[in-house]
Design an enzyme around this catalytic site. Structure first.
Site, PDB file in Angstrom:
ATOM      1  N   ASP A  80      61.793  36.432  40.590  1.00  0.00           N
ATOM      2  CA  ASP A  80      62.540  37.471  41.179  1.00  0.00           C
ATOM      3  C   ASP A  80      63.820  37.305  40.397  1.00  0.00           C
ATOM      4  OD1 ASP A  80      60.670  39.369  41.615  1.00  0.00           O
ATOM      5  OD2 ASP A  80      60.584  38.944  44.079  1.00  0.00           O
ATOM      6  N   SER A 103      53.028  43.458  49.031  1.00  0.00           N
ATOM      7  CA  SER A 103      53.990  44.161  48.447  1.00  0.00           C
ATOM      8  C   SER A 103      55.343  44.145  49.180  1.00  0.00           C
ATOM      9  CB  SER A 103      53.539  45.763  48.967  1.00  0.00           C
ATOM     10  OG  SER A 103      53.272  44.903  50.611  1.00  0.00           O
ATOM     11  N   ARG A 120      61.058  33.369  50.565  1.00  0.00           N
ATOM     12  CA  ARG A 120      60.568  35.231  49.902  1.00  0.00           C
ATOM     13  C   ARG A 120      60.529  34.941  48.879  1.00  0.00           C
ATOM     14  NH1 ARG A 120      64.476  37.138  52.510  1.00  0.00           N
ATOM     15  NH2 ARG A 120      66.419  38.270  50.941  1.00  0.00           N
ATOM     16  N   ASN A 121      61.684  35.030  47.846  1.00  0.00           N
ATOM     17  CA  ASN A 121      60.686  35.143  46.611  1.00  0.00           C
ATOM     18  C   ASN A 121      61.217  34.094  45.983  1.00  0.00           C
ATOM     19  OD1 ASN A 121      62.078  37.797  47.240  1.00  0.00           O
ATOM     20  ND2 ASN A 121      63.690  37.413  46.946  1.00  0.00           N
ATOM     21  N   PHE A 146      59.411  46.813  45.515  1.00  0.00           N
ATOM     22  CA  PHE A 146      59.694  46.982  44.098  1.00  0.00           C
ATOM     23  C   PHE A 146      58.560  47.546  43.968  1.00  0.00           C
ATOM     24  CE2 PHE A 146      62.263  43.679  43.707  1.00  0.00           C
ATOM     25  CZ  PHE A 146      63.521  44.484  42.727  1.00  0.00           C
ATOM     26  N   GLY A 147      57.673  46.940  44.727  1.00  0.00           N
ATOM     27  CA  GLY A 147      55.994  47.979  44.673  1.00  0.00           C
ATOM     28  C   GLY A 147      54.937  47.324  45.033  1.00  0.00           C
ATOM     29  N   VAL A 194      52.583  44.197  43.938  1.00  0.00           N
ATOM     30  CA  VAL A 194      51.839  43.048  43.144  1.00  0.00           C
ATOM     31  C   VAL A 194      50.495  42.865  43.215  1.00  0.00           C
ATOM     32  CG1 VAL A 194      52.443  40.962  42.447  1.00  0.00           C
ATOM     33  CG2 VAL A 194      54.289  42.272  43.703  1.00  0.00           C
ATOM     34  N   ASP A 217      69.764  37.574  44.920  1.00  0.00           N
ATOM     35  CA  ASP A 217      68.329  37.640  46.174  1.00  0.00           C
ATOM     36  C   ASP A 217      67.845  36.171  46.457  1.00  0.00           C
ATOM     37  OD1 ASP A 217      67.394  38.732  47.941  1.00  0.00           O
ATOM     38  OD2 ASP A 217      66.036  39.911  47.540  1.00  0.00           O
TER      39      ASP A 217
END
Length: 504
Positions: free
Chosen positions: A382, A251, A368-369, A254-255, A257, A364
């Site tokens: 992302d 998570s 982590r992305n 944005f919410g 996953v 971003d």
């Protein structure tokens, strides 16, 4: 060894009972036949056509061969059977082509699942892995853990090929052999054993080790098919009811996953967006375009579920999760494999160079992305999502959730994002990779980081980092955006460093 001329083509008889076929990529004819060819070429008239040639000729039929099996999911699509031929009817769209099969059925297929027959070359063989790097091929073969398991890949030197072979002799390891050519155009791994083509050479070494650590016994099985640009031709809206949601993967801003399956067959990741966190209508419009972005090192956006709330963003599933967690989890082994760390950086750079070419800004970029999949593939995730966030704590450089430690001066001062701000963030990502997931600037508070960046103070060289790679990071952290390189230039620089440091 005896060479005969039959109907104008050379055949080679090798004493010992083996008569080689004559598939020979990139081989030039001998001097005499080359002269004959030059003499026979018709002169070209100023208008571009040879004398007596009609000005308009019927276009040649384009035939493709399926490299992967594909199951049609919509009525307008067509299923593909591996190694079968298909006639192309319409290839005007980049990612989905209309083709006809041998029975006369027509429909759309993903273009990255096929290869033009005339350009097929080595791609018809299970053992050929194209541009896979030395480091990824080692990971793949070690994962299979079978004596004599092998692949052939493009060498880091353009136009050459390398055989990567796994053996357990003395200790488990991967050996790499250059496939060379002699003055007669024959291919060999050991000069005693020459063959007229690479497939013949592979076939020879399947039966004879011939100087190799082992004879060639098997190739990695169950290699995954690539992601498609959308789940079907011109499909970006996905029905909630066609998704089966499983365990939570994580998570974030944005919410939640969750792992899921679309129509019970295709594994996907589903990002369930918190209501009120993003500018939904704008993002839905953008998603139509983003499904058409396709690259080996980008997490593929399949589409969105926008008819109900919350909105779901559906992407390809990446087995090993975020790059950051992956680096931390395997720190002890990764920190001793600097070649693999460099390869991870190069993969991210390739994905970002594609976004740069299509005028997309990530906003971003950080470890982590990025996500890690099978065969140690790393993909950027992302991209562009930060643009649609409504939370001031995330979008304002003074906000508590803003990624200060990845931001250049112009973003900290004026919130001015560009491909050059992505370059700065990429330099920090490289630092994360070579420090195996450490937090940039350690425990410094955001205000202290801003102060350091404004003064021109940069992150120190990680222990596991090559000096040449750290020099690239420093270029990414140039104070003025115009002094930072592009991703295209960075990619070439890192590949050159990789070639120089790692003997391939």
């Amino acid at each position: 060894m005896k060479i005969n001329l039959v109907n104008g083509f050379r055949t080679m008889k090798v004493f010992g009972g083996c008569k080689w076929g004559f598939w020979n990529p990139g081989n030039q004819p001998s001097g005499s036949s080359q002269t004959q060819q030059q003499q026979q070429v018709s002169p070209i008239m100023p208008g571009g056509a040879a004398p007596g040639t009609p000005s308009s000729t019927k276009p040649k039929t384009k035939v493709v061969v399926a490299l992967f099996k594909y199951k049609a999911s919509e009525s307008g699509d067509l299923s593909l059977d591996k190694n079968q031929e298909y006639e192309v009817i319409d290839d005007s769209q980049e990612h989905w082509w209309k083709v006809k099969d041998s029975k006369g059925n027509t429909g759309y297929i993903p273009s990255n699942y096929v290869k033009e027959k005339e350009l097929l070359g080595l791609q018809q063989y299970e053992w050929y892995v194209n541009d896979m790097s030395r480091q990824r091929s080692e990971s793949l073969l070690k994962q299979e853990d079978k004596e004599g398991c092998f692949v052939v890949r493009n060498s880091s030197t353009k136009g050459l090929y390398t055989l990567s072979l796994y053996t357990k002799v003395q200790q488990p390891h991967v050996k790499h052999y250059h496939i060379k050519q002699n003055s007669r155009g024959e291919f060999f791994l050991s000069e005693k054993h020459c063959c007229i083509s690479i497939p013949d050479l592979i076939n020879y070494h399947k039966h004879n080790s011939g100087g190799l650590a082992s004879r060639l016994k098997t190739t990695p099985c169950d290699r995954a098919a690539p992601a498609t640009a959308g789940l079907s031709h011109d499909k970006w809206e996905i029905d909630h009811n066609e998704l089966m949601l499983n365990e939570e993967l994580g998570s974030g801003q944005f919410g939640v996953v969750r792992k899921g399956k679309w129509r019970g067959s295709i594994e996907v990741a589903v990002k369930m967006m918190k209501e009120g966190t993003m500018s939904e209508d704008d993002f839905i419009e953008e998603a139509k375009v983003m499904t058409k972005l396709q690259h080996t090192n980008l997490v593929q956006l399949y589409g969105v579920c926008s008819k109900k709330r919350p909105i779901f963003i559906v992407t390809e599933y990446m087995k090993y999760g975020s790059l950051l967690n992956h680096l931390r989890r395997y720190e002890t082994t990764l920190c001793n494999n600097r070649g693999l760390l460099l390869d991870m950086c190069i993969q991210v750079c390739k994905g970002m160079a594609y976004l740069e070419r299509h005028n997309y800004i990530h906003r971003d970029l950080a470890a982590r992305n990025c996500l890690v999949g099978t065969e140690n593939i790393v993909k950027v995730a992302d991209f562009g999502l930060a643009r649609y966030v409504l939370d001031d704590q995330y979008t304002s450089s003074g906000g508590s959730k803003f990624p200060i430690k990845w931001a250049p001066p112009e973003v900290l001062n004026y919130t001015r994002f560009s491909s050059k701000s992505d370059i700065w963030a990429y330099g920090v990502l490289m630092w994360e990779v070579f420090s195996c997931g450490k937090m940039p600037y350690g425990r410094l508070k955001n205000t202290e980081v801003v102060e350091r960046v404004q003064k021109g103070l940069i992150l120190e060289q990680p222990k596991a980092c090559y000096k040449e790679v750290y020099d690239v990071m420093r270029k990414c952290w140039s104070h003025l955006p115009e002094n930072r390189p592009s991703f295209r230039v960075l990619k070439d620089q890192l590949l050159t460093i990789s070639q120089r440091i790692l003997v391939d």
